[in-house]
Design an enzyme around this catalytic site. Structure first.
Site, PDB file in Angstrom:
ATOM      1  N   CYS A 265      28.324  27.736 -25.795  1.00 59.65           N
ATOM      2  CA  CYS A 265      29.254  27.181 -24.924  1.00 59.65           C
ATOM      3  C   CYS A 265      29.193  25.981 -24.629  1.00 59.65           C
ATOM      4  CB  CYS A 265      28.797  27.951 -23.563  1.00 59.65           C
ATOM      5  SG  CYS A 265      29.639  27.307 -22.230  1.00 59.65           S
ATOM      6  N   ASN A 266      30.449  25.090 -24.811  1.00 61.19           N
ATOM      7  CA  ASN A 266      30.418  23.759 -24.471  1.00 61.19           C
ATOM      8  C   ASN A 266      30.116  23.408 -23.149  1.00 61.19           C
ATOM      9  OD1 ASN A 266      31.752  21.942 -26.859  1.00 61.19           O
ATOM     10  ND2 ASN A 266      32.631  24.034 -27.217  1.00 61.19           N
ATOM     11  N   THR A 267      30.380  24.185 -22.330  1.00 65.69           N
ATOM     12  CA  THR A 267      30.087  23.706 -21.136  1.00 65.69           C
ATOM     13  C   THR A 267      28.511  23.596 -20.802  1.00 65.69           C
ATOM     14  OG1 THR A 267      32.165  24.660 -20.241  1.00 65.69           O
ATOM     15  CG2 THR A 267      30.448  24.056 -18.439  1.00 65.69           C
TER      16      THR A 267
ATOM     17  N   CYS B   4      35.717  22.767 -27.832  1.00 65.30           N
ATOM     18  CA  CYS B   4      35.927  24.266 -27.131  1.00 65.30           C
ATOM     19  C   CYS B   4      35.854  25.197 -27.994  1.00 65.30           C
ATOM     20  CB  CYS B   4      37.026  24.175 -26.183  1.00 65.30           C
ATOM     21  SG  CYS B   4      37.304  25.715 -25.460  1.00 65.30           S
ATOM     22  N   THR B   5      35.120  26.281 -27.752  1.00 66.98           N
ATOM     23  CA  THR B   5      34.981  27.455 -28.849  1.00 66.98           C
ATOM     24  C   THR B   5      36.561  27.969 -29.198  1.00 66.98           C
ATOM     25  OG1 THR B   5      34.519  28.850 -27.019  1.00 66.98           O
ATOM     26  CG2 THR B   5      32.872  27.992 -28.299  1.00 66.98           C
ATOM     27  N   HIS B   6      37.573  28.127 -28.203  1.00 66.76           N
ATOM     28  CA  HIS B   6      38.628  28.419 -28.312  1.00 66.76           C
ATOM     29  C   HIS B   6      39.588  27.742 -29.439  1.00 66.76           C
ATOM     30  CE1 HIS B   6      37.697  30.746 -24.754  1.00 66.76           C
ATOM     31  NE2 HIS B   6      38.780  31.296 -24.759  1.00 66.76           N
TER      32      HIS B   6
ATOM     33  N   TYR C 170      33.085  29.222 -17.425  1.00 74.45           N
ATOM     34  CA  TYR C 170      31.968  28.429 -16.586  1.00 74.45           C
ATOM     35  C   TYR C 170      32.570  27.086 -16.583  1.00 74.45           C
ATOM     36  CZ  TYR C 170      28.166  31.521 -18.028  1.00 74.45           C
ATOM     37  OH  TYR C 170      27.073  32.553 -18.186  1.00 74.45           O
ATOM     38  N   GLY C 171      33.546  26.556 -17.088  1.00 76.49           N
ATOM     39  CA  GLY C 171      34.139  25.427 -17.056  1.00 76.49           C
ATOM     40  C   GLY C 171      34.289  24.930 -15.702  1.00 76.49           C
TER      41      GLY C 171
ATOM     42  N   ASP D 214      27.203  32.516 -24.738  1.00 72.82           N
ATOM     43  CA  ASP D 214      28.561  31.843 -24.307  1.00 72.82           C
ATOM     44  C   ASP D 214      28.984  32.583 -22.938  1.00 72.82           C
ATOM     45  OD1 ASP D 214      30.660  30.259 -24.583  1.00 72.82           O
ATOM     46  OD2 ASP D 214      31.749  32.082 -25.219  1.00 72.82           O
ATOM     47  N   SER D 215      29.777  31.768 -22.350  1.00 71.33           N
ATOM     48  CA  SER D 215      30.231  32.233 -21.056  1.00 71.33           C
ATOM     49  C   SER D 215      31.236  33.546 -21.233  1.00 71.33           C
ATOM     50  CB  SER D 215      31.110  31.227 -20.293  1.00 71.33           C
ATOM     51  OG  SER D 215      32.104  30.595 -21.105  1.00 71.33           O
TER      52      SER D 215
ATOM     53  N   GLU E  70      44.209  32.846 -25.361  1.00 73.27           N
ATOM     54  CA  GLU E  70      43.954  34.037 -24.753  1.00 73.27           C
ATOM     55  C   GLU E  70      45.400  34.924 -24.902  1.00 73.27           C
ATOM     56  OE1 GLU E  70      41.035  33.654 -21.524  1.00 73.27           O
ATOM     57  OE2 GLU E  70      39.809  32.970 -22.923  1.00 73.27           O
TER      58      GLU E  70
END
Lengths: 274, 274
Positions: free
Chosen positions: A74-76, A186-188, A43-44, A11-12, A154
Protein backbone atom coordinates in the site's frame (compact mmCIF):
# COMPACT_ATOMS: atom_id res chain seq x y z
CA UNK A 1 20.69 -21.45 4.87
CA UNK A 2 17.33 -21.08 3.28
CA UNK A 3 13.94 -20.23 4.69
CA UNK A 4 10.68 -21.91 3.70
CA UNK A 5 8.48 -19.49 5.64
CA UNK A 6 6.05 -17.41 3.59
CA UNK A 7 6.33 -13.73 2.65
CA UNK A 8 3.58 -11.55 4.13
CA UNK A 9 2.11 -8.77 2.01
CA UNK A 10 -0.72 -6.40 2.75
CA UNK A 11 -2.67 -3.61 1.10
CA UNK A 12 -5.73 -1.55 1.90
CA UNK A 13 -7.60 -3.50 -0.77
CA UNK A 14 -6.96 -5.52 -3.88
CA UNK A 15 -4.60 -3.13 -5.68
CA UNK A 16 -1.66 -4.78 -3.90
CA UNK A 17 -2.25 -7.79 -6.12
CA UNK A 18 -0.22 -5.91 -8.75
CA UNK A 19 2.74 -6.42 -6.38
CA UNK A 20 1.76 -10.07 -5.87
CA UNK A 21 1.78 -10.52 -9.64
CA UNK A 22 5.39 -9.26 -9.82
CA UNK A 23 6.49 -11.26 -6.75
CA UNK A 24 5.14 -14.48 -8.26
CA UNK A 25 6.79 -13.70 -11.58
CA UNK A 26 10.20 -12.98 -9.99
CA UNK A 27 10.09 -15.62 -7.24
CA UNK A 28 7.72 -18.40 -8.29
CA UNK A 29 8.92 -20.62 -5.44
CA UNK A 30 7.86 -18.30 -2.62
CA UNK A 31 4.66 -18.79 -0.67
CA UNK A 32 2.78 -15.56 -0.06
CA UNK A 33 0.22 -14.62 2.56
CA UNK A 34 -1.79 -11.65 1.31
CA UNK A 35 -4.10 -9.48 3.37
CA UNK A 36 -6.39 -7.00 1.61
CA UNK A 37 -8.29 -4.85 4.08
CA UNK A 38 -11.31 -4.46 1.81
CA UNK A 39 -13.63 -3.67 4.74
CA UNK A 40 -11.72 -0.46 5.38
CA UNK A 41 -10.53 0.40 1.87
CA UNK A 42 -9.38 2.95 0.81
CA UNK A 43 -6.78 4.24 3.27
CA UNK A 44 -5.82 7.20 1.06
CA UNK A 45 -8.16 9.82 2.52
CA UNK A 46 -7.56 8.93 6.20
CA UNK A 47 -5.54 10.86 8.76
CA UNK A 48 -1.92 9.86 9.45
CA UNK A 49 -2.84 8.54 12.90
CA UNK A 50 -5.58 6.32 11.48
CA UNK A 51 -3.28 5.07 8.70
CA UNK A 52 -0.60 4.11 11.26
CA UNK A 53 -3.15 2.17 13.32
CA UNK A 54 -4.56 0.39 10.28
CA UNK A 55 -1.09 -0.52 9.03
CA UNK A 56 -0.04 -1.90 12.41
CA UNK A 57 -3.19 -4.02 12.69
CA UNK A 58 -2.57 -5.45 9.22
CA UNK A 59 1.08 -6.18 10.01
CA UNK A 60 0.18 -7.90 13.31
CA UNK A 61 -2.31 -10.13 11.55
CA UNK A 62 0.44 -11.29 9.18
CA UNK A 63 3.01 -11.66 11.96
CA UNK A 64 0.84 -14.31 13.65
CA UNK A 65 1.44 -16.51 10.60
CA UNK A 66 5.21 -17.04 10.98
CA UNK A 67 6.33 -15.02 7.98
CA UNK A 68 9.90 -14.09 7.05
CA UNK A 69 9.26 -10.63 5.58
CA UNK A 70 6.50 -8.03 5.29
CA UNK A 71 5.91 -6.27 1.99
CA UNK A 72 3.74 -3.17 2.43
CA UNK A 73 2.08 -3.01 -0.99
CA UNK A 74 0.00 0.00 0.00
CA UNK A 75 1.51 3.31 -1.09
CA UNK A 76 -0.41 5.17 1.61
CA UNK A 77 0.94 3.02 4.46
CA UNK A 78 4.41 2.98 2.85
CA UNK A 79 4.30 6.79 2.75
CA UNK A 80 2.95 7.47 6.23
CA UNK A 81 3.83 4.56 8.49
CA UNK A 82 6.80 2.52 7.27
CA UNK A 83 9.20 3.68 10.00
CA UNK A 84 6.47 3.23 12.59
CA UNK A 85 5.95 -0.35 11.43
CA UNK A 86 9.68 -1.07 11.46
CA UNK A 87 9.87 0.13 15.07
CA UNK A 88 7.04 -2.24 15.96
CA UNK A 89 8.26 -5.25 13.96
CA UNK A 90 11.71 -6.22 15.16
CA UNK A 91 12.70 -9.58 13.79
CA UNK A 92 11.98 -9.50 10.08
CA UNK A 93 12.49 -7.01 7.27
CA UNK A 94 9.65 -4.64 6.39
CA UNK A 95 9.77 -3.14 2.91
CA UNK A 96 7.48 -0.64 1.26
CA UNK A 97 6.83 0.46 -2.29
CA UNK A 98 8.10 4.05 -2.03
CA UNK A 99 11.87 3.66 -1.68
CA UNK A 100 12.22 1.01 -4.43
CA UNK A 101 10.31 3.21 -6.87
CA UNK A 102 12.23 6.33 -5.88
CA UNK A 103 15.59 4.56 -6.19
CA UNK A 104 14.76 3.17 -9.63
CA UNK A 105 13.82 6.65 -10.86
CA UNK A 106 17.00 8.24 -9.47
CA UNK A 107 19.14 5.65 -11.27
CA UNK A 108 17.34 6.31 -14.55
CA UNK A 109 16.81 10.05 -14.82
CA UNK A 110 19.34 11.73 -17.12
CA UNK A 111 17.78 15.19 -16.87
CA UNK A 112 17.54 14.93 -13.08
CA UNK A 113 13.84 15.72 -13.33
CA UNK A 114 11.41 13.14 -11.95
CA UNK A 115 7.63 13.21 -11.88
CA UNK A 116 5.53 11.44 -9.25
CA UNK A 117 1.82 10.63 -9.39
CA UNK A 118 -0.26 8.97 -6.69
CA UNK A 119 -3.34 9.26 -4.51
CA UNK A 120 -3.96 12.47 -2.59
CA UNK A 121 -2.48 10.93 0.58
CA UNK A 122 0.70 9.66 -1.06
CA UNK A 123 1.37 13.02 -2.70
CA UNK A 124 0.50 14.99 0.44
CA UNK A 125 3.06 13.12 2.51
CA UNK A 126 5.83 14.01 0.01
CA UNK A 127 7.21 10.55 0.68
CA UNK A 128 8.61 10.06 -2.82
CA UNK A 129 10.13 13.55 -2.82
CA UNK A 130 11.92 12.86 0.47
CA UNK A 131 13.09 9.41 -0.67
CA UNK A 132 14.50 10.89 -3.91
CA UNK A 133 16.23 13.78 -2.14
CA UNK A 134 17.75 11.42 0.43
CA UNK A 135 19.60 9.83 -2.48
CA UNK A 136 20.26 12.94 -4.59
CA UNK A 137 19.16 16.37 -3.35
CA UNK A 138 19.88 17.96 -6.72
CA UNK A 139 17.07 16.16 -8.50
CA UNK A 140 14.00 18.26 -9.25
CA UNK A 141 10.77 16.46 -8.37
CA UNK A 142 7.37 17.42 -9.78
CA UNK A 143 4.26 15.76 -8.38
CA UNK A 144 0.53 15.56 -8.90
CA UNK A 145 -2.27 13.83 -7.02
CA UNK A 146 -4.53 11.88 -9.40
CA UNK A 147 -7.57 10.92 -7.32
CA UNK A 148 -9.65 9.80 -10.32
CA UNK A 149 -7.15 7.21 -11.58
CA UNK A 150 -7.98 4.47 -9.07
CA UNK A 151 -11.77 4.77 -9.54
CA UNK A 152 -11.22 4.72 -13.33
CA UNK A 153 -9.35 1.44 -13.05
CA UNK A 154 -11.99 -0.01 -10.75
CA UNK A 155 -14.73 1.01 -13.21
CA UNK A 156 -12.89 -0.88 -15.97
CA UNK A 157 -12.31 2.37 -17.87
CA UNK A 158 -8.51 2.22 -17.81
CA UNK A 159 -8.33 1.93 -21.59
CA UNK A 160 -10.90 4.57 -22.57
CA UNK A 161 -11.09 8.04 -24.04
CA UNK A 162 -12.14 9.27 -20.59
CA UNK A 163 -8.96 7.80 -19.10
CA UNK A 164 -6.87 9.56 -21.76
CA UNK A 165 -8.59 12.88 -21.02
CA UNK A 166 -8.16 12.50 -17.26
CA UNK A 167 -4.51 11.50 -17.73
CA UNK A 168 -3.93 14.57 -19.88
CA UNK A 169 -5.57 16.76 -17.25
CA UNK A 170 -3.36 15.42 -14.48
CA UNK A 171 -0.05 14.86 -16.24
CA UNK A 172 0.37 17.48 -18.92
CA UNK A 173 1.99 19.97 -16.58
CA UNK A 174 4.52 17.38 -15.42
CA UNK A 175 5.60 16.77 -19.02
CA UNK A 176 5.90 20.53 -19.58
CA UNK A 177 8.30 20.60 -16.64
CA UNK A 178 10.68 18.39 -18.61
CA UNK A 179 10.60 15.18 -16.56
CA UNK A 180 12.19 12.10 -18.12
CA UNK A 181 10.95 9.62 -15.50
CA UNK A 182 7.47 9.30 -14.04
CA UNK A 183 6.90 7.20 -10.92
CA UNK A 184 3.53 5.42 -10.80
CA UNK A 185 3.02 5.78 -7.06
CA UNK A 186 -0.16 3.76 -6.66
CA UNK A 187 -0.86 0.05 -7.02
CA UNK A 188 -3.67 0.76 -9.50
CA UNK A 189 -1.61 2.71 -11.99
CA UNK A 190 0.18 -0.13 -13.81
CA UNK A 191 -3.20 -0.79 -15.46
CA UNK A 192 -3.08 2.75 -16.88
CA UNK A 193 0.44 2.37 -18.27
CA UNK A 194 -0.52 2.47 -21.94
CA UNK A 195 -2.77 5.49 -21.52
CA UNK A 196 -0.18 7.35 -19.46
CA UNK A 197 2.64 6.46 -21.86
CA UNK A 198 0.49 7.87 -24.66
CA UNK A 199 0.16 11.16 -22.80
CA UNK A 200 3.78 11.56 -21.67
CA UNK A 201 5.33 10.33 -24.94
CA UNK A 202 8.15 7.87 -25.47
CA UNK A 203 10.80 10.23 -24.05
CA UNK A 204 9.48 9.70 -20.51
CA UNK A 205 10.12 6.39 -18.78
CA UNK A 206 7.39 5.06 -16.51
CA UNK A 207 8.58 3.60 -13.20
CA UNK A 208 6.24 0.99 -11.78
CA UNK A 209 6.58 0.94 -7.99
CA UNK A 210 4.96 -2.51 -7.77
CA UNK A 211 7.66 -4.03 -9.98
CA UNK A 212 10.53 -2.38 -8.11
CA UNK A 213 9.14 -3.31 -4.70
CA UNK A 214 9.01 -6.95 -5.81
CA UNK A 215 12.62 -6.68 -7.04
CA UNK A 216 13.66 -5.24 -3.66
CA UNK A 217 11.95 -8.11 -1.85
CA UNK A 218 13.90 -10.53 -4.06
CA UNK A 219 17.20 -8.71 -3.45
CA UNK A 220 16.74 -8.80 0.32
CA UNK A 221 15.74 -12.47 0.47
CA UNK A 222 18.72 -13.29 -1.74
CA UNK A 223 21.10 -11.23 0.43
CA UNK A 224 19.79 -12.94 3.58
CA UNK A 225 19.99 -16.34 1.84
CA UNK A 226 16.36 -16.73 2.87
CA UNK A 227 14.72 -17.86 -0.35
CA UNK A 228 12.33 -20.78 -0.26
CA UNK A 229 14.30 -23.99 -0.99
CA UNK A 230 11.13 -25.80 -1.99
CA UNK A 231 9.02 -24.77 -4.95
CA UNK A 232 5.72 -24.78 -3.13
CA UNK A 233 4.73 -21.21 -3.81
CA UNK A 234 3.21 -19.28 -6.63
CA UNK A 235 -0.46 -18.37 -6.68
CA UNK A 236 -1.44 -21.98 -5.99
CA UNK A 237 0.68 -22.24 -2.86
CA UNK A 238 -0.26 -18.83 -1.49
CA UNK A 239 -3.05 -17.68 0.80
CA UNK A 240 -5.30 -14.67 0.26
CA UNK A 241 -7.33 -13.01 3.01
CA UNK A 242 -9.75 -10.11 2.69
CA UNK A 243 -11.75 -8.45 5.45
CA UNK A 244 -14.95 -8.01 3.46
CA UNK A 245 -16.38 -9.95 0.54
CA UNK A 246 -17.12 -6.77 -1.37
CA UNK A 247 -19.26 -7.16 -4.48
CA UNK A 248 -16.34 -6.15 -6.71
CA UNK A 249 -13.63 -8.37 -5.21
CA UNK A 250 -13.74 -11.05 -7.88
CA UNK A 251 -13.53 -8.59 -10.77
CA UNK A 252 -10.91 -6.57 -8.85
CA UNK A 253 -8.69 -9.61 -8.37
CA UNK A 254 -8.99 -10.36 -12.08
CA UNK A 255 -8.00 -6.78 -13.02
CA UNK A 256 -4.99 -6.47 -10.72
CA UNK A 257 -3.66 -10.00 -10.92
CA UNK A 258 -4.41 -10.50 -14.60
CA UNK A 259 -6.07 -13.82 -13.79
CA UNK A 260 -8.74 -15.30 -11.57
CA UNK A 261 -8.10 -15.91 -7.90
CA UNK A 262 -9.98 -19.04 -6.90
CA UNK A 263 -9.29 -19.31 -3.19
CA UNK A 264 -9.87 -16.16 -1.22
CA UNK A 265 -10.82 -16.25 2.43
CA UNK A 266 -12.85 -13.67 4.30
CA UNK A 267 -11.71 -13.04 7.85
CA UNK A 268 -13.63 -11.21 10.55
CA UNK A 269 -12.42 -7.68 11.11
CA UNK A 270 -12.31 -8.42 14.84
CA UNK A 271 -9.42 -10.79 14.15
CA UNK A 272 -7.50 -7.73 13.06
CA UNK A 273 -8.74 -5.01 15.36
CA UNK A 274 -9.00 -7.22 18.47
CA UNK B 1 -47.34 19.69 21.34
CA UNK B 2 -43.96 20.56 19.94
CA UNK B 3 -40.60 18.94 20.37
CA UNK B 4 -37.35 20.80 20.90
CA UNK B 5 -35.16 17.70 20.59
CA UNK B 6 -32.70 17.65 17.72
CA UNK B 7 -32.96 15.71 14.46
CA UNK B 8 -30.22 13.10 13.99
CA UNK B 9 -28.72 12.61 10.56
CA UNK B 10 -25.88 10.39 9.44
CA UNK B 11 -23.91 9.56 6.32
CA UNK B 12 -20.85 7.52 5.49
CA UNK B 13 -18.96 10.77 4.99
CA UNK B 14 -19.57 14.41 4.20
CA UNK B 15 -21.90 14.00 1.20
CA UNK B 16 -24.86 13.93 3.60
CA UNK B 17 -24.25 17.63 4.15
CA UNK B 18 -26.25 18.16 0.92
CA UNK B 19 -29.23 16.85 2.93
CA UNK B 20 -28.26 19.08 5.88
CA UNK B 21 -28.26 22.05 3.52
CA UNK B 22 -31.86 21.32 2.47
CA UNK B 23 -33.00 20.58 6.04
CA UNK B 24 -31.63 23.92 7.24
CA UNK B 25 -33.24 25.73 4.33
CA UNK B 26 -36.67 24.12 4.90
CA UNK B 27 -36.61 24.05 8.72
CA UNK B 28 -34.21 26.74 9.96
CA UNK B 29 -35.48 26.31 13.52
CA UNK B 30 -34.42 22.66 13.90
CA UNK B 31 -31.24 21.63 15.67
CA UNK B 32 -29.37 18.88 13.84
CA UNK B 33 -26.85 16.36 15.08
CA UNK B 34 -24.81 15.11 12.12
CA UNK B 35 -22.51 12.12 12.09
CA UNK B 36 -20.19 11.61 9.13
CA UNK B 37 -18.31 8.31 9.38
CA UNK B 38 -15.27 9.62 7.53
CA UNK B 39 -13.00 6.97 9.09
CA UNK B 40 -14.89 4.24 7.25
CA UNK B 41 -16.04 6.12 4.14
CA UNK B 42 -17.17 5.06 1.58
CA UNK B 43 -19.79 2.42 2.40
CA UNK B 44 -20.70 1.89 -1.27
CA UNK B 45 -18.37 -1.02 -2.04
CA UNK B 46 -19.02 -2.97 1.18
CA UNK B 47 -21.07 -6.14 1.61
CA UNK B 48 -24.69 -5.88 2.77
CA UNK B 49 -23.83 -7.37 6.15
CA UNK B 50 -21.09 -4.81 6.73
CA UNK B 51 -23.36 -1.96 5.61
CA UNK B 52 -26.08 -3.04 8.07
CA UNK B 53 -23.55 -3.15 10.92
CA UNK B 54 -22.12 0.25 10.04
CA UNK B 55 -25.57 1.82 9.76
CA UNK B 56 -26.67 0.41 13.12
CA UNK B 57 -23.53 1.69 14.83
CA UNK B 58 -24.11 5.16 13.38
CA UNK B 59 -27.78 5.15 14.43
CA UNK B 60 -26.92 4.02 17.96
CA UNK B 61 -24.42 6.85 18.33
CA UNK B 62 -27.15 9.36 17.44
CA UNK B 63 -29.76 7.66 19.65
CA UNK B 64 -27.60 8.34 22.71
CA UNK B 65 -28.19 12.05 22.10
CA UNK B 66 -31.96 12.19 22.70
CA UNK B 67 -33.03 12.87 19.12
CA UNK B 68 -36.58 12.87 17.77
CA UNK B 69 -35.90 11.46 14.30
CA UNK B 70 -33.15 9.80 12.29
CA UNK B 71 -32.50 10.87 8.71
CA UNK B 72 -30.32 8.35 6.88
CA UNK B 73 -28.63 10.63 4.36
CA UNK B 74 -26.56 7.80 2.97
CA UNK B 75 -28.03 6.22 -0.16
CA UNK B 76 -26.15 3.00 0.47
CA UNK B 77 -27.54 2.51 3.99
CA UNK B 78 -30.98 3.70 2.82
CA UNK B 79 -30.87 1.07 0.08
CA UNK B 80 -29.56 -1.87 2.08
CA UNK B 81 -30.47 -1.40 5.72
CA UNK B 82 -33.44 0.93 6.27
CA UNK B 83 -35.87 -1.81 7.35
CA UNK B 84 -33.17 -3.32 9.54
CA UNK B 85 -32.64 0.04 11.24
CA UNK B 86 -36.39 0.55 11.73
CA UNK B 87 -36.60 -2.84 13.43
CA UNK B 88 -33.79 -1.81 15.77
CA UNK B 89 -35.00 1.75 16.47
CA UNK B 90 -38.47 1.60 17.97
CA UNK B 91 -39.44 4.96 19.35
CA UNK B 92 -38.69 7.52 16.66
CA UNK B 93 -39.16 7.73 12.91
CA UNK B 94 -36.30 6.65 10.64
CA UNK B 95 -36.37 8.04 7.12
CA UNK B 96 -34.04 7.41 4.22
CA UNK B 97 -33.36 9.12 0.93
CA UNK B 98 -34.61 6.41 -1.43
CA UNK B 99 -38.39 6.47 -0.95
CA UNK B 100 -38.73 10.29 -1.05
CA UNK B 101 -36.77 10.45 -4.30
CA UNK B 102 -38.69 7.54 -5.82
CA UNK B 103 -42.05 9.03 -4.84
CA UNK B 104 -41.19 12.44 -6.29
CA UNK B 105 -40.21 10.84 -9.59
CA UNK B 106 -43.39 8.74 -9.77
CA UNK B 107 -45.52 11.88 -9.25
CA UNK B 108 -43.68 13.69 -12.02
CA UNK B 109 -43.14 11.25 -14.83
CA UNK B 110 -45.62 11.67 -17.67
CA UNK B 111 -44.06 9.05 -19.94
CA UNK B 112 -43.85 6.55 -17.06
CA UNK B 113 -40.14 6.14 -17.75
CA UNK B 114 -37.76 7.00 -14.93
CA UNK B 115 -33.95 6.87 -14.87
CA UNK B 116 -31.90 6.25 -11.73
CA UNK B 117 -28.21 6.88 -11.22
CA UNK B 118 -26.17 6.16 -8.11
CA UNK B 119 -23.12 4.40 -6.73
CA UNK B 120 -22.51 0.75 -7.61
CA UNK B 121 -24.03 -0.37 -4.30
CA UNK B 122 -27.20 1.71 -4.61
CA UNK B 123 -27.83 0.49 -8.15
CA UNK B 124 -26.96 -3.12 -7.31
CA UNK B 125 -29.59 -3.25 -4.55
CA UNK B 126 -32.32 -2.12 -6.98
CA UNK B 127 -33.72 -0.10 -4.08
CA UNK B 128 -35.08 2.72 -6.24
CA UNK B 129 -36.58 0.26 -8.72
CA UNK B 130 -38.41 -1.57 -5.92
CA UNK B 131 -39.60 1.69 -4.32
CA UNK B 132 -40.95 2.93 -7.67
CA UNK B 133 -42.67 -0.37 -8.48
CA UNK B 134 -44.26 -0.49 -5.01
CA UNK B 135 -46.07 2.71 -5.98
CA UNK B 136 -46.69 2.00 -9.67
CA UNK B 137 -45.59 -1.32 -11.18
CA UNK B 138 -46.28 -0.05 -14.72
CA UNK B 139 -43.44 2.45 -14.68
CA UNK B 140 -40.35 1.49 -16.65
CA UNK B 141 -37.14 2.10 -14.72
CA UNK B 142 -33.72 2.41 -16.35
CA UNK B 143 -30.64 2.57 -14.16
CA UNK B 144 -26.90 3.03 -14.33
CA UNK B 145 -24.14 2.92 -11.73
CA UNK B 146 -21.85 5.97 -12.01
CA UNK B 147 -18.87 5.16 -9.80
CA UNK B 148 -16.74 8.05 -11.12
CA UNK B 149 -19.22 10.79 -10.22
CA UNK B 150 -18.46 10.96 -6.49
CA UNK B 151 -14.66 11.06 -6.99
CA UNK B 152 -15.15 13.76 -9.65
CA UNK B 153 -17.03 15.93 -7.16
CA UNK B 154 -14.43 15.31 -4.47
CA UNK B 155 -11.66 16.30 -6.88
CA UNK B 156 -13.48 19.58 -7.54
CA UNK B 157 -14.01 18.62 -11.19
CA UNK B 158 -17.80 18.72 -11.11
CA UNK B 159 -17.92 21.60 -13.59
CA UNK B 160 -15.34 20.39 -16.11
CA UNK B 161 -15.10 18.96 -19.58
CA UNK B 162 -14.10 15.66 -17.98
CA UNK B 163 -17.32 15.66 -15.94
CA UNK B 164 -19.34 16.30 -19.11
CA UNK B 165 -17.63 13.43 -20.89
CA UNK B 166 -18.12 11.04 -17.96
CA UNK B 167 -21.77 12.11 -17.64
CA UNK B 168 -22.29 11.47 -21.34
CA UNK B 169 -20.67 8.04 -21.01
CA UNK B 170 -22.94 7.04 -18.13
CA UNK B 171 -26.22 8.71 -19.01
CA UNK B 172 -26.59 8.74 -22.79
CA UNK B 173 -28.26 5.35 -22.89
CA UNK B 174 -30.82 6.39 -20.28
CA UNK B 175 -31.86 9.36 -22.42
CA UNK B 176 -32.13 7.10 -25.46
CA UNK B 177 -34.56 4.99 -23.46
CA UNK B 178 -36.93 7.95 -23.34
CA UNK B 179 -36.88 8.80 -19.62
CA UNK B 180 -38.47 12.11 -18.56
CA UNK B 181 -37.26 12.00 -14.93
CA UNK B 182 -33.79 11.16 -13.64
CA UNK B 183 -33.27 10.44 -9.94
CA UNK B 184 -29.92 11.58 -8.56
CA UNK B 185 -29.45 8.69 -6.16
CA UNK B 186 -26.27 9.83 -4.42
CA UNK B 187 -25.61 12.69 -2.04
CA UNK B 188 -22.76 13.93 -4.26
CA UNK B 189 -24.79 14.31 -7.43
CA UNK B 190 -26.56 17.63 -6.74
CA UNK B 191 -23.16 19.22 -7.41
CA UNK B 192 -23.23 17.73 -10.90
CA UNK B 193 -26.74 18.99 -11.66
CA UNK B 194 -25.73 21.51 -14.32
CA UNK B 195 -23.48 19.05 -16.12
CA UNK B 196 -26.10 16.30 -16.00
CA UNK B 197 -28.88 18.64 -17.13
CA UNK B 198 -26.69 19.62 -20.08
CA UNK B 199 -26.37 15.96 -21.07
CA UNK B 200 -30.00 14.92 -20.59
CA UNK B 201 -31.51 18.11 -22.07
CA UNK B 202 -34.35 20.24 -20.75
CA UNK B 203 -36.99 17.58 -21.43
CA UNK B 204 -35.74 15.44 -18.54
CA UNK B 205 -36.39 16.60 -14.98
CA UNK B 206 -33.70 15.89 -12.39
CA UNK B 207 -34.95 14.60 -9.04
CA UNK B 208 -32.63 15.45 -6.17
CA UNK B 209 -33.03 12.80 -3.45
CA UNK B 210 -31.43 15.08 -0.85
CA UNK B 211 -34.11 17.73 -1.37
CA UNK B 212 -36.99 15.27 -1.23
CA UNK B 213 -35.66 13.53 1.86
CA UNK B 214 -35.53 16.88 3.64
CA UNK B 215 -39.11 17.57 2.54
CA UNK B 216 -40.19 14.19 3.90
CA UNK B 217 -38.51 14.94 7.23
CA UNK B 218 -40.42 18.22 7.34
CA UNK B 219 -43.72 16.53 6.46
CA UNK B 220 -43.31 13.93 9.21
CA UNK B 221 -42.33 16.41 11.90
CA UNK B 222 -45.29 18.58 10.90
CA UNK B 223 -47.69 15.62 10.96
CA UNK B 224 -46.42 14.60 14.40
CA UNK B 225 -46.62 18.23 15.56
CA UNK B 226 -43.00 17.76 16.60
CA UNK B 227 -41.32 20.81 15.13
CA UNK B 228 -38.94 22.80 17.29
CA UNK B 229 -40.88 25.62 19.02
CA UNK B 230 -37.71 27.60 19.61
CA UNK B 231 -35.55 28.92 16.81
CA UNK B 232 -32.31 27.62 18.16
CA UNK B 233 -31.31 25.57 15.17
CA UNK B 234 -29.74 26.19 11.81
CA UNK B 235 -26.08 25.53 11.19
CA UNK B 236 -25.09 27.60 14.23
CA UNK B 237 -27.26 25.61 16.60
CA UNK B 238 -26.33 22.21 15.18
CA UNK B 239 -23.55 19.76 16.02
CA UNK B 240 -21.29 17.98 13.56
CA UNK B 241 -19.30 14.86 14.35
CA UNK B 242 -16.87 13.02 12.13
CA UNK B 243 -14.91 9.88 12.93
CA UNK B 244 -11.68 10.96 11.26
CA UNK B 245 -10.21 14.38 10.58
CA UNK B 246 -9.44 13.46 7.00
CA UNK B 247 -7.26 15.90 5.08
CA UNK B 248 -10.13 16.77 2.76
CA UNK B 249 -12.86 17.32 5.35
CA UNK B 250 -12.73 21.11 5.34
CA UNK B 251 -12.91 21.38 1.54
CA UNK B 252 -15.54 18.62 1.46
CA UNK B 253 -17.79 20.47 3.90
CA UNK B 254 -17.45 23.60 1.79
CA UNK B 255 -18.41 21.74 -1.40
CA UNK B 256 -21.44 19.91 -0.02
CA UNK B 257 -22.80 22.58 2.31
CA UNK B 258 -21.98 25.52 0.05
CA UNK B 259 -20.35 27.28 2.98
CA UNK B 260 -17.70 26.76 5.64
CA UNK B 261 -18.39 24.62 8.68
CA UNK B 262 -16.54 26.10 11.60
CA UNK B 263 -17.29 23.69 14.43
CA UNK B 264 -16.72 20.07 13.61
CA UNK B 265 -15.81 17.55 16.27
CA UNK B 266 -13.79 14.40 15.81
CA UNK B 267 -14.99 11.46 17.87
CA UNK B 268 -13.10 8.24 18.50
CA UNK B 269 -14.30 5.35 16.41
CA UNK B 270 -14.45 3.25 19.59
CA UNK B 271 -17.35 5.44 20.73
CA UNK B 272 -19.25 4.03 17.77
CA UNK B 273 -18.00 0.47 17.49
CA UNK B 274 -17.79 -0.20 21.23
Amino acid sequence: MSDARPVGIFDSGLGGLTVVKELVRLMPGEELIYLGDTARFPYGGRSDETIRNLGLQDAKFLLKRDIKMIVVACNTVSSVALEYLRESVHDIPVIGVVLPGARAAVFRTAEKKIGVIGTAATIRTQSYVKAIHDIDPDIKVFFRACPLFAPLVEDNLYDSEIARMVAQHYIYQLVDNGIDCLILGCTHYPLLMEVIQGVVGSRVELIDSALWAAKEAQDILTALDACNPRSTGGLEGSTFFITDLTPGFSQGAQIFLGQKLNKIEKIELEKITG
